[in-house]
Scaffold this motif. Structure first.
Motif, PDB file in Angstrom:
ATOM      1  N   MET A  23       0.837  -1.192   0.000  1.00 47.61           N
ATOM      2  CA  MET A  23       0.000   0.000   0.000  1.00 47.61           C
ATOM      3  C   MET A  23       0.878   1.251   0.000  1.00 47.61           C
ATOM      4  SD  MET A  23      -2.828   1.178   2.847  1.00 47.61           S
ATOM      5  CE  MET A  23      -3.568   2.815   2.771  1.00 47.61           C
ATOM      6  N   VAL A  24       0.569   2.207  -0.869  1.00 44.85           N
ATOM      7  CA  VAL A  24       1.319   3.454  -0.937  1.00 44.85           C
ATOM      8  C   VAL A  24       0.964   4.324   0.258  1.00 44.85           C
ATOM      9  CG1 VAL A  24       1.676   5.572  -2.268  1.00 44.85           C
ATOM     10  CG2 VAL A  24       1.466   3.370  -3.450  1.00 44.85           C
ATOM     11  N   LEU A  25       1.975   4.928   0.844  1.00 42.53           N
ATOM     12  CA  LEU A  25       1.773   5.835   1.963  1.00 42.53           C
ATOM     13  C   LEU A  25       0.844   6.973   1.554  1.00 42.53           C
ATOM     14  CD1 LEU A  25       3.126   6.583   4.882  1.00 42.53           C
ATOM     15  CD2 LEU A  25       4.296   8.308   3.517  1.00 42.53           C
ATOM     16  N   LYS A  26      -0.145   7.263   2.388  1.00 41.19           N
ATOM     17  CA  LYS A  26      -1.043   8.388   2.133  1.00 41.19           C
ATOM     18  C   LYS A  26      -0.596   9.565   2.991  1.00 41.19           C
ATOM     19  CE  LYS A  26      -5.107   5.612   0.944  1.00 41.19           C
ATOM     20  NZ  LYS A  26      -6.517   5.270   1.317  1.00 41.19           N
ATOM     21  N   LEU A  27      -0.436  10.707   2.352  1.00 37.45           N
ATOM     22  CA  LEU A  27      -0.037  11.932   3.032  1.00 37.45           C
ATOM     23  C   LEU A  27      -1.180  12.931   2.911  1.00 37.45           C
ATOM     24  CD1 LEU A  27       1.904  13.958   4.351  1.00 37.45           C
ATOM     25  CD2 LEU A  27       2.956  14.293   2.087  1.00 37.45           C
ATOM     26  N   TYR A  28      -1.829  13.209   4.040  1.00 38.36           N
ATOM     27  CA  TYR A  28      -2.930  14.167   4.071  1.00 38.36           C
ATOM     28  C   TYR A  28      -2.372  15.552   4.353  1.00 38.36           C
ATOM     29  CZ  TYR A  28      -6.124  10.173   4.399  1.00 38.36           C
ATOM     30  OH  TYR A  28      -6.821   9.010   4.155  1.00 38.36           O
ATOM     31  N   GLY A  29      -2.636  16.477   3.462  1.00 39.59           N
ATOM     32  CA  GLY A  29      -2.145  17.833   3.664  1.00 39.59           C
ATOM     33  C   GLY A  29      -2.478  18.703   2.471  1.00 39.59           C
ATOM     34  N   LEU A  30      -1.823  19.843   2.412  1.00 38.78           N
ATOM     35  CA  LEU A  30      -1.996  20.779   1.312  1.00 38.78           C
ATOM     36  C   LEU A  30      -0.650  20.929   0.617  1.00 38.78           C
ATOM     37  CD1 LEU A  30      -4.112  22.696  -0.006  1.00 38.78           C
ATOM     38  CD2 LEU A  30      -3.167  24.513   1.430  1.00 38.78           C
ATOM     39  N   THR A  31      -0.659  20.928  -0.696  1.00 39.93           N
ATOM     40  CA  THR A  31       0.585  20.898  -1.456  1.00 39.93           C
ATOM     41  C   THR A  31       1.526  22.043  -1.109  1.00 39.93           C
ATOM     42  OG1 THR A  31       1.509  20.726  -3.693  1.00 39.93           O
ATOM     43  CG2 THR A  31      -0.420  22.141  -3.422  1.00 39.93           C
ATOM     44  N   THR A  32       0.972  23.207  -0.722  1.00 43.28           N
ATOM     45  CA  THR A  32       1.811  24.364  -0.401  1.00 43.28           C
ATOM     46  C   THR A  32       2.100  24.515   1.091  1.00 43.28           C
ATOM     47  OG1 THR A  32      -0.176  25.742  -0.364  1.00 43.28           O
ATOM     48  CG2 THR A  32       1.064  25.665  -2.427  1.00 43.28           C
ATOM     49  N   SER A  33       1.521  23.667   1.908  1.00 45.12           N
ATOM     50  CA  SER A  33       1.730  23.742   3.361  1.00 45.12           C
ATOM     51  C   SER A  33       3.196  23.480   3.705  1.00 45.12           C
ATOM     52  CB  SER A  33       0.824  22.722   4.056  1.00 45.12           C
ATOM     53  OG  SER A  33       1.344  22.309   5.296  1.00 45.12           O
ATOM     54  N   THR A  34       3.750  24.292   4.601  1.00 49.04           N
ATOM     55  CA  THR A  34       5.152  24.120   4.985  1.00 49.04           C
ATOM     56  C   THR A  34       5.413  22.728   5.544  1.00 49.04           C
ATOM     57  OG1 THR A  34       4.656  25.158   7.123  1.00 49.04           O
ATOM     58  CG2 THR A  34       5.593  26.569   5.402  1.00 49.04           C
ATOM     59  N   LYS A  35       4.576  22.297   6.456  1.00 46.89           N
ATOM     60  CA  LYS A  35       4.806  21.018   7.126  1.00 46.89           C
ATOM     61  C   LYS A  35       4.503  19.836   6.216  1.00 46.89           C
ATOM     62  CE  LYS A  35       6.096  22.948  10.953  1.00 46.89           C
ATOM     63  NZ  LYS A  35       7.524  22.944  11.335  1.00 46.89           N
ATOM     64  N   THR A  36       3.530  19.996   5.316  1.00 50.60           N
ATOM     65  CA  THR A  36       3.266  18.935   4.344  1.00 50.60           C
ATOM     66  C   THR A  36       4.474  18.750   3.442  1.00 50.60           C
ATOM     67  OG1 THR A  36       0.892  19.449   4.364  1.00 50.60           O
ATOM     68  CG2 THR A  36       1.713  18.142   2.519  1.00 50.60           C
ATOM     69  N   ARG A  37       5.056  19.846   2.987  1.00 49.48           N
ATOM     70  CA  ARG A  37       6.241  19.754   2.131  1.00 49.48           C
ATOM     71  C   ARG A  37       7.434  19.180   2.882  1.00 49.48           C
ATOM     72  NH1 ARG A  37       7.601  25.157   0.255  1.00 49.48           N
ATOM     73  NH2 ARG A  37       6.143  25.954   1.789  1.00 49.48           N
ATOM     74  N   SER A  38       7.524  19.463   4.170  1.00 46.60           N
ATOM     75  CA  SER A  38       8.610  18.889   4.966  1.00 46.60           C
ATOM     76  C   SER A  38       8.523  17.370   4.988  1.00 46.60           C
ATOM     77  CB  SER A  38       8.557  19.449   6.389  1.00 46.60           C
ATOM     78  OG  SER A  38       9.624  18.970   7.164  1.00 46.60           O
ATOM     79  N   VAL A  39       7.324  16.832   5.212  1.00 50.32           N
ATOM     80  CA  VAL A  39       7.145  15.382   5.208  1.00 50.32           C
ATOM     81  C   VAL A  39       7.389  14.818   3.815  1.00 50.32           C
ATOM     82  CG1 VAL A  39       5.466  13.517   5.506  1.00 50.32           C
ATOM     83  CG2 VAL A  39       5.594  15.365   7.195  1.00 50.32           C
ATOM     84  N   ALA A  40       6.899  15.518   2.788  1.00 55.00           N
ATOM     85  CA  ALA A  40       7.108  15.057   1.414  1.00 55.00           C
ATOM     86  C   ALA A  40       8.593  14.989   1.088  1.00 55.00           C
ATOM     87  CB  ALA A  40       6.387  15.983   0.435  1.00 55.00           C
ATOM     88  N   GLN A  41       9.363  15.956   1.574  1.00 58.59           N
ATOM     89  CA  GLN A  41      10.802  15.923   1.332  1.00 58.59           C
ATOM     90  C   GLN A  41      11.440  14.695   1.957  1.00 58.59           C
ATOM     91  OE1 GLN A  41      13.290  18.901   3.169  1.00 58.59           O
ATOM     92  NE2 GLN A  41      14.992  18.466   1.795  1.00 58.59           N
ATOM     93  N   ILE A  42      11.042  14.363   3.158  1.00 59.34           N
ATOM     94  CA  ILE A  42      11.596  13.181   3.814  1.00 59.34           C
ATOM     95  C   ILE A  42      11.241  11.920   3.024  1.00 59.34           C
ATOM     96  CG2 ILE A  42      11.523  11.792   5.926  1.00 59.34           C
ATOM     97  CD1 ILE A  42      10.963  14.551   7.369  1.00 59.34           C
TER      98      ILE A  42
END
Length: 211
Positions: free
Chosen positions: A1-20
């Motif tokens: 199963m692909v990891l699901k990331l709930y957030g907003l594409t421009t959100s600072t913290k969402t992008r931080s998790v996406a970077q990791i």
């Protein structure tokens, strides 16, 4: 199963998790939570994040929120893939990582966020910048980065000689401060070297304009 990331594409913290996720080569699916429409405060989201915030991950049924907790979980679970040692395992190196993570949380983010709050977030809400508060945050941020200059004159990254989560966590608000035209990094040679290194990582290039 692909990891699901709930957030907003421009959100600072969402992008931080996406970077990791990019650093650790973890595929993810972004599930958009429309913050401006208030979706984060609706029952479906509150069921997985009781504070009504983003980001949240769903890793095959394992729900976790708070970006730093998510980062630590991903770096630990996927330790053997992607960038190594985002969280060290050697006790002394781990202690230096914890020290660096505390530095970022206590000395950097409150003032970098404060600058962004006064110059970006308040304006989005139709409020005026408090120039005195802005000046104080900039003054304090510069004083903190003077200490960074001392640390980084002795080592390549904030926790030692390889990049960790403690370095990466600086990027969202640091880039925002720099984008506002405040020269807080480049005026210090060792801070500039470090900042140019982490801000040009492929993982950040991939998410800096959207998770």
């Amino acid at each position: 199963m692909v990891l699901k990331l709930y957030g907003l594409t421009t959100s600072t913290k969402t992008r931080s998790v996406a970077q990791i996720c990019k650093e650790k080569e973890i595929p993810y699916e972004l599930i958009t939570v429309d913050l401006r429409a208030g979706e984060q405060k609706l029952p479906p989201h509150l069921a997985i994040q009781p504070f009504g915030q983003v980001p949240v991950i769903d890793d095959d049924g394992f729900i976790l929120y708070e970006s730093r907790a998510i980062g630590r979980y991903l770096a630990t679970k996927y330790a053997n893939q992607g960038t190594p040692n985002l969280i060290p395992t050697n006790p002394k190196e781990l202690a230096f990582f914890e020290q660096a993570a505390s530095i970022e949380l206590s000395n950097f983010e409150p003032h970098a966020y404060g600058v962004c709050f006064e110059k970006v977030f308040k304006l989005r809400r139709g409020l005026q910048t408090d120039e005195a508060a802005l000046a104080k945050h900039l003054e304090t941020l510069n004083a903190k980065l003077d200490a960074y200059e001392v640390i980084l004159s002795k080592q390549k990254y904030l926790a030692g000689d390889y990049v960790t989560l403690a370095d990466l966590y600086h990027l969202p608000f640091g880039m925002m401060v720099e984008g506002l035209g405040y020269d807080v990094f480049q005026r210090r040679p060792n801070v500039a070297r470090w900042w140019n290194d982490i801000s040009n990582r492929p993982s950040w290039s991939a998410v800096k304009n959207g998770a």
